[in-house]
Design an enzyme around this catalytic site. Structure first.
Site, short mmCIF file in Angstrom:
data_model
loop_
_atom_site.label_atom_id
_atom_site.label_comp_id
_atom_site.label_asym_id
_atom_site.label_seq_id
_atom_site.Cartn_x
_atom_site.Cartn_y
_atom_site.Cartn_z
N ASP A 118 0.29 9.70 28.35
CA ASP A 118 -0.31 8.95 29.37
C ASP A 118 -0.13 7.63 29.41
OD1 ASP A 118 -2.65 8.26 31.56
OD2 ASP A 118 -2.71 10.72 31.75
N ASP A 172 0.31 8.34 38.80
CA ASP A 172 -1.03 8.04 39.13
C ASP A 172 -0.90 7.15 40.52
OD1 ASP A 172 -3.76 7.80 38.74
OD2 ASP A 172 -3.60 7.03 36.71
N ARG A 201 -4.36 15.86 41.62
CA ARG A 201 -5.50 15.99 40.99
C ARG A 201 -6.57 15.79 42.14
NH1 ARG A 201 -6.63 12.79 36.68
NH2 ARG A 201 -8.66 12.97 37.50
N ASP A 251 -11.33 11.01 37.46
CA ASP A 251 -11.06 11.48 35.70
C ASP A 251 -12.04 12.16 35.03
OD1 ASP A 251 -8.58 10.34 36.15
OD2 ASP A 251 -9.12 8.71 34.75
#
Ligand SMILES: *[C@@H]1O[C@H](CO)[C@@H](O)[C@H](O)[C@H]1NC(C)=O
Ligand SMILES: *[C@@H]1O[C@H](CO)[C@@H](O)[C@H](O)[C@H]1NC(C)=O
Length: 424
Positions: free
Chosen positions: A85, A163, A217, A221
């Site tokens: 990541d 992201d 997503r 998170d």
């Protein structure tokens, strides 16, 4: 109060069947929810390799993990992608404008690391950000889509997590598809995971996201926190009419990583996360130190019968169909194979959120959970050894659940009464 969503469930189910063909990213990948391991939740952005050589984001961590994936049985259980990541990057592109890894922590570069992972029979994934910077401030792909996609392909990357930090100046609904096209142009099959929804105002139109990404997503998170796991489960229940119809082979909702094996979740809570993620057809991306997982937790992560639910070929996302607020019980079901005649098999998760000490017995029939095959089911407890048969779906079962625990059944239809050997 028991409220069932059976009608919605049936409708969503039918729509899903009609809509599925052809609607999704057509790269032939992620036909079942991706399984693997990802650095972020457990290892964050630790860059101090001098003091924390085993924990910093480095080629050592990735190589150690690839080793453990194979030697500890995770690869055999189906875990495949090893994904680094944020915080792998150098703050500067090279003289040709290409991304490069931090030279101290990845002295051999990403290509050599991907080769190492591939030599173990695994796949390699990497992180970037569609904006100017990654969330932790390393260079993003904005303005460099073609060269960065090609760099990843040249390195042998198999999975890109993209992201969406530092995006206020761009239109993410154009940028994500554009990067997806750049990946496609490289000719290398690369799973495309998008944090696109996190940069959009609600209500979100997920159709373009499903067309351009293998997974996306849906929420912020996850962290090493049972409260967060519960909140995500409730979020997915609340949004299931929006989310469940999107899921299918090649395109999945992503509630974020498994945090099993870390500091916070109890064994029972770990089973809850594993069971519900399997019901949700969610990616199973572990984020834990594979060198230090207690055997009981490893057994949860490697439970082959639960993984079989997760990886069911139909790819139908399950739903919460009962929310019994009086008894503090949620029941989730997911249609799975084998399909016997016209009847699906089901995974059924009974999740108790009672916290009063002793295990509690819930009385419930399979019919209450939406299972109506008139000739009944053969039932298996996927975390235990219990196996029994139910000749009549309206017969009340006694399901005993630990505080904040889960019981996960697989119910397979039986086609004729002649098959029964035992009645419970
Ligand atoms: C962003 O791009 C999408 C897709 O092209 C478009 O529909 C939308 O209007 C754009 N948004 C803005 C604010 O320009
Ligand atoms: C690129 O897109 C085309 C059309 O959707 C698809 O058939 C092909 O498999 C894709 N290739 C890769 C490498 O993703």
């Amino acid at each position: 109060m028991i409220s069932t969503g059976l009608t919605d469930f049936a409708v969503g189910f039918i729509l899903l069947g009609i809509l599925r063909p052809g609607y999704g990213l057509d790269n032939g990948l992620a036909l079942t929810p991706p399984m693997g391991w990802m650095t972020w939740e457990r290892f964050r952005c630790e860059t101090n390799c001098k003091d924390y050589p085993d924990e910093c984001i480095s080629e050592k961590l990735i190589r150690d993990t690839a080793d453990m994936m194979v030697s500890e049985g995770y690869a055999d259980a189906g875990y495949e992608y090893v994904i680094v990541d944020d915080c792998w990057l150098s703050h500067k592109r090279d003289s040709d404008g290409r991304l490069q890894a931090d030279p101290d922590r990845f002295p051999n570069g990403i290509k050599a690391l991907a080769d190492y992972v591939h030599a173990k029979g695994l796949k390699f994934g990497i992180y970037e950000d569609i904006g100017t910077y990654t969330c932790m401030g390393y260079p993003g792909v904005d303005g460099h889509h073609e060269i960065d996609a090609q760099t990843f392909a040249d390195w042998g990357v198999d999975y890109v997590k993209m992201d969406a930090c530092y995006t206020s100046h761009i239109n993410v609904s154009e940028a994500f598809p554009d990067f997806g096209r750049a990946l496609n142009k490289t000719g290398r099959p690369i799973v495309f995971s998008c944090s696109w929804p996190t940069a959009l105002e609600k209500p979100i139109n997920f159709e373009p996201i499903k067309q351009h990404c293998n997974l996306w997503r849906n929420n912020g998170d996850i962290s090493d926190d049972w409260g967060m796991v519960k909140a995500i489960i409730r979020h997915f229940a609340g949004e299931q009419d929006n989310y469940a119809p999107l899921a299918g082979p090649g395109h999945w909702n992503d509630p974020d990583m498994l945090v099993i094996g870390n500091y916070q979740l109890s064994l029972e809570q770990s089973k809850v996360q594993m069971a519900i993620w399997a019901i949700l057809a969610a990616p199973l991306l572990m984020s834990t130190d594979l060198r230090n997982v207690y055997p009981e937790y490893k057994a949860v992560l490697q439970n082959e019968r639960v993984i079989a639910v997760s990886q069911d070929v139909l790819g139908i996302q399950g739903r919460r169909i009962i929310e019994d607020t009086k008894n503090h019980l949620h029941v989730w079901t997911r249609p799975v194979t084998p399909v016997v005649g016209e009847e699906y098999s089901y995974a059924i998760a009974f999740w108790s959120y009672r916290n009063d000490g002793n295990p509690h017995t819930f009385k419930i029939s399979l019919k209450d959970a939406g299972l109506t095959n008139p000739t009944g089911y053969s039932v298996e407890d996927l975390f235990g050894d219990d196996k029994f048969e139910v000749t009549d779906p309206s017969v009340e079962l006694k399901v005993r659940i630990t505080p904040y625990g889960v019981v996960l059944y697989k119910a397979t239809p039986v086609s004729s009464k002649a098959n029964f050997t035992q009645v419970k």
